[in-house]
Design a protein around this motif. Structure first.
Motif, mmCIF file in Angstrom:
data_model
loop_
_atom_site.group_PDB
_atom_site.id
_atom_site.type_symbol
_atom_site.label_atom_id
_atom_site.label_comp_id
_atom_site.label_asym_id
_atom_site.label_seq_id
_atom_site.Cartn_x
_atom_site.Cartn_y
_atom_site.Cartn_z
ATOM 1 N N GLU A 213 -0.394 -0.425 14.858
ATOM 2 C CA GLU A 213 -0.806 -0.874 13.382
ATOM 3 C C GLU A 213 -0.747 0.367 12.614
ATOM 4 O OE1 GLU A 213 -4.232 -3.628 11.586
ATOM 5 O OE2 GLU A 213 -4.475 -2.904 13.547
ATOM 6 N N TYR A 214 0.095 0.064 11.589
ATOM 7 C CA TYR A 214 0.182 1.397 10.525
ATOM 8 C C TYR A 214 -0.688 1.355 9.329
ATOM 9 C CZ TYR A 214 4.365 2.153 13.318
ATOM 10 O OH TYR A 214 5.384 2.555 14.547
ATOM 11 N N HIS A 215 -1.293 2.483 9.092
ATOM 12 C CA HIS A 215 -2.202 2.563 8.046
ATOM 13 C C HIS A 215 -1.859 3.806 7.143
ATOM 14 C CE1 HIS A 215 -4.209 -1.138 8.524
ATOM 15 N NE2 HIS A 215 -4.566 -0.938 9.807
ATOM 16 N N VAL A 216 -1.865 3.750 6.005
ATOM 17 C CA VAL A 216 -1.804 4.970 5.209
ATOM 18 C C VAL A 216 -3.144 5.430 5.225
ATOM 19 C CG1 VAL A 216 -1.424 6.039 2.929
ATOM 20 C CG2 VAL A 216 0.122 4.268 3.573
ATOM 21 N N HIS A 217 -3.425 6.630 5.622
ATOM 22 C CA HIS A 217 -4.692 7.377 5.794
ATOM 23 C C HIS A 217 -5.605 7.403 4.477
ATOM 24 C CE1 HIS A 217 -3.715 7.970 9.863
ATOM 25 N NE2 HIS A 217 -2.749 8.831 9.638
ATOM 26 N N SER A 218 -4.719 7.725 3.427
ATOM 27 C CA SER A 218 -5.649 7.671 2.178
ATOM 28 C C SER A 218 -5.540 6.590 1.335
ATOM 29 C CB SER A 218 -4.806 9.010 1.162
ATOM 30 O OG SER A 218 -5.331 8.962 -0.062
ATOM 31 N N ALA A 219 -6.948 6.034 0.921
ATOM 32 C CA ALA A 219 -6.582 4.800 0.050
ATOM 33 C C ALA A 219 -5.772 5.093 -1.213
ATOM 34 C CB ALA A 219 -8.120 4.526 -0.163
ATOM 35 N N ALA A 220 -6.192 6.366 -1.845
ATOM 36 C CA ALA A 220 -5.581 6.607 -3.216
ATOM 37 C C ALA A 220 -4.103 6.332 -2.851
ATOM 38 C CB ALA A 220 -5.779 7.819 -3.543
ATOM 39 N N THR A 221 -3.252 6.984 -1.762
ATOM 40 C CA THR A 221 -1.901 6.861 -1.608
ATOM 41 C C THR A 221 -1.515 5.755 -1.346
ATOM 42 O OG1 THR A 221 -2.208 9.151 -0.392
ATOM 43 C CG2 THR A 221 -0.171 7.861 0.036
ATOM 44 N N TYR A 222 -2.298 4.758 -0.425
ATOM 45 C CA TYR A 222 -1.859 3.427 -0.455
ATOM 46 C C TYR A 222 -1.729 2.741 -1.878
ATOM 47 C CZ TYR A 222 -2.345 -1.361 0.685
ATOM 48 O OH TYR A 222 -2.060 -2.999 0.672
ATOM 49 N N TRP A 223 -2.770 2.700 -2.595
ATOM 50 C CA TRP A 223 -2.597 2.012 -4.003
ATOM 51 C C TRP A 223 -1.610 2.775 -5.009
ATOM 52 C CZ3 TRP A 223 -4.391 -2.439 -4.241
ATOM 53 C CH2 TRP A 223 -5.392 -2.890 -3.610
ATOM 54 N N ILE A 224 -1.262 3.983 -4.715
ATOM 55 C CA ILE A 224 -0.149 4.696 -5.468
ATOM 56 C C ILE A 224 1.234 4.058 -5.157
ATOM 57 C CG2 ILE A 224 1.097 6.593 -6.014
ATOM 58 C CD1 ILE A 224 -1.636 8.168 -5.931
ATOM 59 N N MET A 225 1.206 3.916 -3.750
ATOM 60 C CA MET A 225 2.534 3.378 -3.143
ATOM 61 C C MET A 225 2.659 1.946 -3.453
ATOM 62 S SD MET A 225 2.488 4.755 0.648
ATOM 63 C CE MET A 225 3.429 3.160 1.071
ATOM 64 N N THR A 226 1.484 0.962 -3.586
ATOM 65 C CA THR A 226 1.597 -0.368 -3.791
ATOM 66 C C THR A 226 1.855 -0.715 -5.319
ATOM 67 O OG1 THR A 226 0.078 -0.763 -1.811
ATOM 68 C CG2 THR A 226 0.492 -2.547 -3.470
ATOM 69 N N ILE A 227 1.125 -0.135 -6.220
ATOM 70 C CA ILE A 227 1.188 -0.268 -7.433
ATOM 71 C C ILE A 227 2.607 0.273 -7.858
ATOM 72 C CG2 ILE A 227 -0.025 0.349 -9.860
ATOM 73 C CD1 ILE A 227 -2.539 0.348 -8.464
ATOM 74 N N GLY A 228 2.749 1.444 -7.633
ATOM 75 C CA GLY A 228 4.226 2.044 -7.941
ATOM 76 C C GLY A 228 5.342 1.062 -7.484
#
Length: 367
Positions: A213-228
């Protein structure tokens, strides 16, 4: 791991390769077919990186909105009297409201816009590539996501928006039958809500396959990726609408500057792969087949079969007189057969009686 990386790289290449050909193609069904190939590239990228359940989840989610697109294209094709060129359509949203709504929602799902099914499955694949530090694969897949959004809404814009270009060709389109739209409704619903089954699907698949199960460790990174990703895809959709809903859209006739550009010719000719296949494989294979046909099939195989058949045919022709039904002829053959049988009996009888002498005689001859 090396084989997995190769598979993932190949998947990313196929995703981009197929999407690039869909950008300019003028066959509605081919655009959707290229899209299918492109999404299969996404799935291979996920599988190559070890995220088997993510690959299968995208396969499942993709099935709903892609089937919906193909069936919607069938409605359009039927309404347009089998016409497939979207440049010869335009403005069909006025007469095909149901099909327009379904194909638009399916295209939104294909583009990966939140909260439809494609967002959950496609973003997971991008997340896997990013978390595994395969940034080139991630960049290729992200760029392909933008291309996917562009060619999907290029199709929607050309078919359903803009001027009614179909009138120039004397076509009178109509909406599909209600039972067809009702049959498509479950696919529409699943294209919207399939992403909600992500964890249930994960639990089901991981009972059978190795799970990570893959997760981006940083919530900020996750949201930047998704929103971007969402912004990038949205911009691609807006650009497609701006480019292909203009009132001055005309049916391409091969005279425009774009149509004569190297890039356009390369893409519209599918990188000349069909040409290469036709010229250097199909033609060579056809010539070789003709040689084998005339030299081997006709002169050896057919001649052998025909020769055997002729032997039986000629034998039958010559021996049919035995069954003429004439009494005297039948008696002659009976006497001849009796004489032959008696002769054979005498020969075998003598051979049995004098077998020892015959063996001694033959051994004396050195046989």
């Amino acid at each position: 791991p090396s084989v997995g990386l190769f598979i993932a790289s190949l998947g990313a290449f196929v995703a981009l390769f197929a999407a690039s050909m869909a950008l300019v193609n003028r066959d509605m069904k081919r655009v959707i077919a290229y899209s299918t190939l492109s999404q299969l590239g996404y799935m291979f990228a996920a599988a190559g990186l070890g995220a088997y359940w993510v690959a299968l989840f995208h396969l499942m989610a993709h099935a709903f909105f892609k089937a919906l697109l193909f069936l919607g294209a069938g409605n359009v094709m039927h309404a347009m009297h089998d016409e497939l060129d979207p440049f010869k359509m335009g403005g069909l949203s006025k007469v095909m409201k149901g099909t327009f709504l379904m194909m638009t929602i399916a295209s939104v799902a294909l583009a990966g816009i939140f909260p439809l099914a494609g967002f959950f499955s496609k973003d997971l694949i991008l997340e896997v590539a990013f978390v595994e530090h395969h940034y080139i694969i991630y960049t290729v897949l992200l760029f392909t996501a933008g291309l996917t959004a562009f060619y999907s809404f290029r199709l929607v814009a050309l078919i359903f928006h803009g001027e009614d270009r179909y009138k120039l060709f004397g076509i009178h389109p109509h909406e599909a039958y209600k039972f067809m739209l009702i049959a498509m409704s479950p696919l529409l619903l699943l294209a919207i809500i399939a992403g909600a089954f992500k964890m249930s699907y994960f639990e089901m698949v991981t009972n059978l396959l190795p799970a990570t199960e893959y997760h981006v460790h940083s919530a900020a990174t996750y949201w930047i990726m998704t929103i971007g990703t969402q912004i990038f895809v949205a911009l691609a959709i807006l650009y497609a609408y701006k480019k292909y809903t203009r009132k001055d859209i005309v049916v391409p006739d091969g005279t425009s500057k774009m149509e004569n550009s190297f890039a356009y010719k390369l893409l519209i000719n599918q990188y000349y792969i069909p040409y290469f296949y036709q010229e250097y494989i199909v033609k060579a294979y056809r010539e070789l087949s003709e040689v084998f046909w005339t030299k081997i099939d006709q002169k050896v195989v057919d001649a052998t079969v025909d020769g055997i058949a002729n032997v039986f045919y000629q034998t039958g022709e010559r021996t049919r007189v035995m069954q003429s039904g004439n009494l005297s002829t039948m008696l002659k053959w009976m006497v001849a057969g009796t004489v032959a049988l008696l002769s054979l009996a005498v020969v075998f009888g003598l051979a049995a009686r004098y077998s020892a002498e015959i063996k001694t005689f033959l051994s004396g001859l050195g046989v």
